[in-house]
Design a protein around this motif. Structure first.
Motif, PDB file in Angstrom:
ATOM      1  N   SER A 233     -17.850  11.481  15.095  1.00 22.19           N
ATOM      2  CA  SER A 233     -19.281  11.502  15.393  1.00 22.19           C
ATOM      3  C   SER A 233     -20.097  12.025  14.216  1.00 22.19           C
ATOM      4  O   SER A 233     -21.291  11.753  14.107  1.00 22.19           O
ATOM      5  N   THR A 234     -19.457  12.739  13.303  1.00 18.68           N
ATOM      6  CA  THR A 234     -20.122  13.246  12.100  1.00 18.68           C
ATOM      7  C   THR A 234     -20.261  12.173  11.028  1.00 18.68           C
ATOM      8  O   THR A 234     -20.895  12.409  10.005  1.00 18.68           O
ATOM      9  N   GLY A 235     -19.624  11.012  11.256  1.00 18.60           N
ATOM     10  CA  GLY A 235     -19.625   9.942  10.270  1.00 18.60           C
ATOM     11  C   GLY A 235     -18.423   9.982   9.341  1.00 18.60           C
ATOM     12  O   GLY A 235     -18.218   9.074   8.547  1.00 18.60           O
ATOM     13  N   GLU A 236     -17.618  11.015   9.451  1.00 17.31           N
ATOM     14  CA  GLU A 236     -16.443  11.172   8.598  1.00 17.31           C
ATOM     15  C   GLU A 236     -15.328  10.226   9.045  1.00 17.31           C
ATOM     16  O   GLU A 236     -15.036  10.111  10.228  1.00 17.31           O
ATOM     17  N   ARG A 237     -14.716   9.535   8.076  1.00 13.76           N
ATOM     18  CA  ARG A 237     -13.602   8.616   8.349  1.00 13.76           C
ATOM     19  C   ARG A 237     -12.292   9.392   8.347  1.00 13.76           C
ATOM     20  O   ARG A 237     -12.083  10.281   7.519  1.00 13.76           O
ATOM     21  N   HIS A 238     -11.416   9.044   9.272  1.00 10.68           N
ATOM     22  CA  HIS A 238     -10.097   9.667   9.373  1.00 10.68           C
ATOM     23  C   HIS A 238      -9.034   8.585   9.444  1.00 10.68           C
ATOM     24  O   HIS A 238      -9.255   7.525  10.029  1.00 10.68           O
ATOM     25  N   VAL A 239      -7.888   8.877   8.876  1.00  9.91           N
ATOM     26  CA  VAL A 239      -6.704   8.022   8.972  1.00  9.91           C
ATOM     27  C   VAL A 239      -5.523   8.957   9.210  1.00  9.91           C
ATOM     28  O   VAL A 239      -5.308   9.889   8.437  1.00  9.91           O
ATOM     29  N   ARG A 240      -4.802   8.719  10.288  1.00  9.28           N
ATOM     30  CA  ARG A 240      -3.632   9.531  10.616  1.00  9.28           C
ATOM     31  C   ARG A 240      -2.522   8.606  11.118  1.00  9.28           C
ATOM     32  O   ARG A 240      -2.797   7.569  11.718  1.00  9.28           O
ATOM     33  N   PRO A 241      -1.267   9.015  10.927  1.00  6.17           N
ATOM     34  CA  PRO A 241      -0.169   8.238  11.509  1.00  6.17           C
ATOM     35  C   PRO A 241      -0.353   8.161  13.031  1.00  6.17           C
ATOM     36  O   PRO A 241      -0.644   9.166  13.683  1.00  6.17           O
ATOM     37  N   LEU A 242      -0.188   6.959  13.582  1.00  7.36           N
ATOM     38  CA  LEU A 242      -0.404   6.776  15.012  1.00  7.36           C
ATOM     39  C   LEU A 242       0.519   7.668  15.831  1.00  7.36           C
ATOM     40  O   LEU A 242       0.100   8.231  16.844  1.00  7.36           O
ATOM     41  N   GLY A 243       1.754   7.828  15.414  1.00  5.39           N
ATOM     42  CA  GLY A 243       2.667   8.701  16.144  1.00  5.39           C
ATOM     43  C   GLY A 243       2.141  10.116  16.255  1.00  5.39           C
ATOM     44  O   GLY A 243       2.226  10.753  17.311  1.00  5.39           O
ATOM     45  N   GLN A 244       1.574  10.617  15.170  1.00  4.22           N
ATOM     46  CA  GLN A 244       1.004  11.966  15.166  1.00  4.22           C
ATOM     47  C   GLN A 244      -0.211  12.045  16.100  1.00  4.22           C
ATOM     48  O   GLN A 244      -0.373  13.013  16.841  1.00  4.22           O
ATOM     49  N   VAL A 245      -1.049  11.016  16.090  1.00  2.00           N
ATOM     50  CA  VAL A 245      -2.218  10.972  16.973  1.00  2.00           C
ATOM     51  C   VAL A 245      -1.768  11.010  18.433  1.00  2.00           C
ATOM     52  O   VAL A 245      -2.336  11.733  19.258  1.00  2.00           O
ATOM     53  N   LEU A 246      -0.732  10.235  18.763  1.00  2.00           N
ATOM     54  CA  LEU A 246      -0.265  10.181  20.146  1.00  2.00           C
ATOM     55  C   LEU A 246       0.375  11.497  20.575  1.00  2.00           C
ATOM     56  O   LEU A 246       0.175  11.941  21.711  1.00  2.00           O
ATOM     57  N   MET A 247       1.109  12.128  19.689  1.00  4.24           N
ATOM     58  CA  MET A 247       1.648  13.450  20.019  1.00  4.24           C
ATOM     59  C   MET A 247       0.508  14.425  20.282  1.00  4.24           C
ATOM     60  O   MET A 247       0.572  15.231  21.215  1.00  4.24           O
TER      61      MET A 247
END
Length: 170
Positions: free
Chosen positions: A117-131
């Motif tokens: 919501s701040t406009g900042e882009r993020h990229v994370r491994p999907l497995g880590q996001v799901l955990m």
């Protein structure tokens, strides 16, 4: 790192535990649901609403559905009553189960990109996001469980080992 089977087990666990919470919360008055109990989000309903908002947010990122309105303090009041919370919780649990039933193993090796919501882009491994998603649910349900226990309200078992779909343990 994780598998489709892990995702499905955790989505089933989430739905089971939210059903247990629905049963525990169902007999409480609006005053009891909104009483400040000293937890991070204050009340039982505010904490339950935070989970609704966060789960809807992550589901939107996973499935491309619209981002839920009302982050921050507004996320704590998304569902003003037990009835609206219960219906929305049931709907979200169903969406997460449908997603987990279809997630391909190859997708779990990739990354998830989103804009905060701040406009900042993020990229994370999907497995880590799901955990994170599943651990976040467990963490805040634990807070709700502690508030219920402190108030003398009976709760059900929370151990993953007793997930009904798992069958008997030998």
């Amino acid at each position: 790192m994780i598998t489709p089977a892990y995702c499905l087990t955790m989505a089933r666990y989430n739905a089971w535990q939210n059903g247990c919470l629905r049963r525990a919360l169902s007999g409480l008055s609006p005053a009891a649901l909104t009483e400040d109990r000293g937890a991070f989000f204050g009340s039982l309903l505010a904490t339950a609403n935070h989970l609704i908002w966060a789960d809807a947010l992550w589901l939107s990122r996973l499935t491309g559905t619209p981002v839920p309105e009302g982050g921050g303090p507004r996320g704590l009041t998304l569902c003003p009553t037990f009835a609206t919370w219960s219906a929305e919780r049931f709907r979200l649990d169903g969406q997460l189960l449908l997603w987990a039933e279809k997630v391909p193993a190859l997708a779990l090796t990739g990354s998830l990109e989103w804009t905060a919501s701040t406009g900042e882009r993020h990229v994370r491994p999907l497995g880590q996001v799901l955990m994170h998603l599943f651990n976040h649910q467990i963490h805040h349900r634990g807070q709700i469980h502690a508030m219920l226990t402190a108030a003398g309200i009976p709760t059900e078992d929370t151990d993953l080992l007793f997930l009904p779909e798992q069958g008997p343990w030998l």
